[in-house]
Design an enzyme around this catalytic site. Structure first.
Site, mmCIF file in Angstrom:
data_model
loop_
_atom_site.group_PDB
_atom_site.id
_atom_site.type_symbol
_atom_site.label_atom_id
_atom_site.label_comp_id
_atom_site.label_asym_id
_atom_site.label_seq_id
_atom_site.Cartn_x
_atom_site.Cartn_y
_atom_site.Cartn_z
ATOM 1 N N ASP A 132 23.060 24.292 7.377
ATOM 2 C CA ASP A 132 24.511 24.292 7.659
ATOM 3 C C ASP A 132 24.639 25.393 8.318
ATOM 4 O OD1 ASP A 132 27.176 23.383 7.500
ATOM 5 O OD2 ASP A 132 27.676 24.747 5.850
ATOM 6 N N TYR A 134 27.504 27.958 10.818
ATOM 7 C CA TYR A 134 28.642 28.726 10.753
ATOM 8 C C TYR A 134 29.237 29.038 12.290
ATOM 9 C CZ TYR A 134 31.014 32.482 8.441
ATOM 10 O OH TYR A 134 32.239 33.299 7.805
ATOM 11 N N HIS A 139 36.686 30.510 12.321
ATOM 12 C CA HIS A 139 36.507 30.200 10.995
ATOM 13 C C HIS A 139 35.871 31.558 10.534
ATOM 14 C CE1 HIS A 139 35.317 28.759 7.032
ATOM 15 N NE2 HIS A 139 34.096 28.998 7.298
ATOM 16 N N LYS A 259 27.414 25.716 -2.944
ATOM 17 C CA LYS A 259 27.348 24.503 -1.862
ATOM 18 C C LYS A 259 26.686 23.258 -2.289
ATOM 19 C CE LYS A 259 29.656 27.183 1.350
ATOM 20 N NZ LYS A 259 30.849 26.755 2.380
ATOM 21 N N THR A 356 32.391 24.988 9.443
ATOM 22 C CA THR A 356 33.602 24.575 9.270
ATOM 23 C C THR A 356 34.518 24.920 10.806
ATOM 24 O OG1 THR A 356 33.827 25.563 7.109
ATOM 25 C CG2 THR A 356 35.820 25.259 8.130
#
Ligand code: CA
Length: 425
Positions: A132, A134, A139, A259, A356
């Protein structure tokens, strides 16, 4: 005609606002009540084309051994980009309004085209890795403002590399899977000691993900000019997050249990080839990244995104965020290249979450953490009486995404999940 040609039409009638016109042709894994074996299908309008049937009828042979009568897309994806492109071209031809082979074969059509409401969708790939990133500047800035220093919201590394962490592949689940509220260790800054408790700040994260389409060799970084050969397609991704657990556990190594409990993805994988007309310039990168991350041309993708939330008792969902994937600062190619710069290898079916997706305005934020500003500004829902700072039991979160063409859209369908109560004992 090229499978992306806007003039193409299918003998299956497809509404202009359908996610699945003939220009899309996303791949997924489905089963039916009558035939519970999982197999590969392609979405077209309100139907699923059963590729196992089409392959058995000798209308789509991509290699000697059957590849579509399988429970995951991995074998097909592993055949490589020229095969994905050839298959998509043949499927496009078979579905064309002016192509008689399938159109006029009533018996084959009855077997191969299944109404979408009759199918159950499954995980499209076997996922051996989930990472994941970022990569939304907005965000990262919002989170930095909330939890660190508003004047220095971005940490010093952020503009130099796509920040990411290795997540859990085992809990990547398909849309519709129930999401159990996690238990964990929490400690508010004012608490004297940590407690074992149900997460009280359960959140979603609106993300996209790309699916790795070719394995890379251990010790061999992927070069930026080859990055797109390693991408099969994209899905919607909801990176469910336990904010209170995260706040206590994340120092110094980053997210762990906050998570790991679930990550939901949409069932239809939209190919990079179908998305090709919707690539656009991304945000200008200043300072210029190091040379291994430099790229030219359109690297962002214009994907409109929406999140809706529906409490169990509510008769309607409320759209709580609208944003666009093209705002992402770091591109998917840069993410993949940075991931492998150490020599780390990637595998077919790996899921690479974007991070996100938040826009620059409060109605375009991609998480409740930001939308409610950590509970300071609860959201009003459309039933007129409910508000939300974080998710409650029974809430259903749904995310949709699409690229808008002239008179058609390349859509991703939906990723949704409902929250069930924590297992406290
Ligand atoms: Ca995330």
């Amino acid at each position: 005609m090229h499978p992306n040609d806007p003039r193409l039409s299918s003998f299956i009638s497809v509404d202009a606002d359908s996610d699945f016109p003939i220009q899309n042709l996303p791949f997924g894994i489905f089963s039916t009540h009558a035939h519970p074996n999982k197999r590969v299908g392609v979405a077209i309008g309100e139907f699923v084309l059963d590729l196992a049937v089409i392959e058995a009828a000798d209308l789509l042979r991509v290699q000697v051994n059957p590849v579509f009568n399988q429970a995951t897309l991995n074998s097909f994806i592993a055949l490589g980009k020229p095969v994905w492109q050839e298959a998509r071209k043949k499927i496009s031809e078979l579905l064309r309004a002016d192509h008689p082979r399938l159109r006029d074969d009533t018996a084959l059509r009855a077997k191969a085209l299944i109404p979408m409401h009759e199918v159950q969708m499954h995980m499209p790939m076997q996922v051996s890795g989930y990472t994941d990133f970022y990569s939304s500047r907005e965000h990262a800035t919002n989170v930095g403002m909330m939890f660190r220093d508003p004047a220095n919201a971005l940490l010093p590394n952020w503009l130099h590399l796509p920040v990411g962490y290795n997540g859990r592949a085992s809990s990547v689940v398909v849309s519709g899977t129930e999401i159990r509220r996690p238990m964990g260790q929490v400690k508010a800054p004012t608490d004297e000691a940590p407690r074992y408790a149900a997460c009280a700040k359960l959140d979603f994260e609106l993300e996209m993900a790309f699916i790795v389409g070719a394995e890379s060799a251990l010790g061999q970084p992927i070069k930026i000019e080859h990055a797109h050969d390693f991408m099969f397609g994209m899905v919607l991704l909801n990176d469910w997050s336990a904010r209170d657990i995260q706040q206590w556990e994340y120092v110094p190594l980053g997210p762990f249990n906050a998570k790991t409990f679930a990550t939901s993805i949409s069932p239809w994988v939209v190919t990079m080839d179908a998305l090709e007309p919707f690539f656009v310039e991304g945000p200008k990168q200043e300072p210029q990244p190091l040379s291994y991350l430099q790229q030219s041309g359109a690297q962002g993708v214009d994907i409109a995104l929406e999140v809706s939330l529906q409490p169990q008792a509510a008769s309607q969902a409320t759209t709580i965020s609208r944003t666009n994937f093209k705002t992402m600062y770091w591109s998917m190619a840069q993410q993949l290249v940075h991931h492998t710069i150490s020599g780390c290898n990637v595998n077919v079916g790996d899921v690479m979450g974007s991070g996100t997706v938040s826009g620059g305005t409060p109605d375009s934020y991609g998480s409740l953490l930001e939308l409610s500003w950590n509970g300071q500004r609860p959201l009003q829902l459309e039933d007129g009486k409910s508000t939300r700072s974080f998710l409650e039991d029974g809430d259903e979160v749904s995310m949709r995404g699409w690229c808008q063409g002239k008179g058609y859209r390349i859509g991703f369908g939906e990723v949704k999940g409902r929250i069930s109560p924590a297992k406290t004992s």
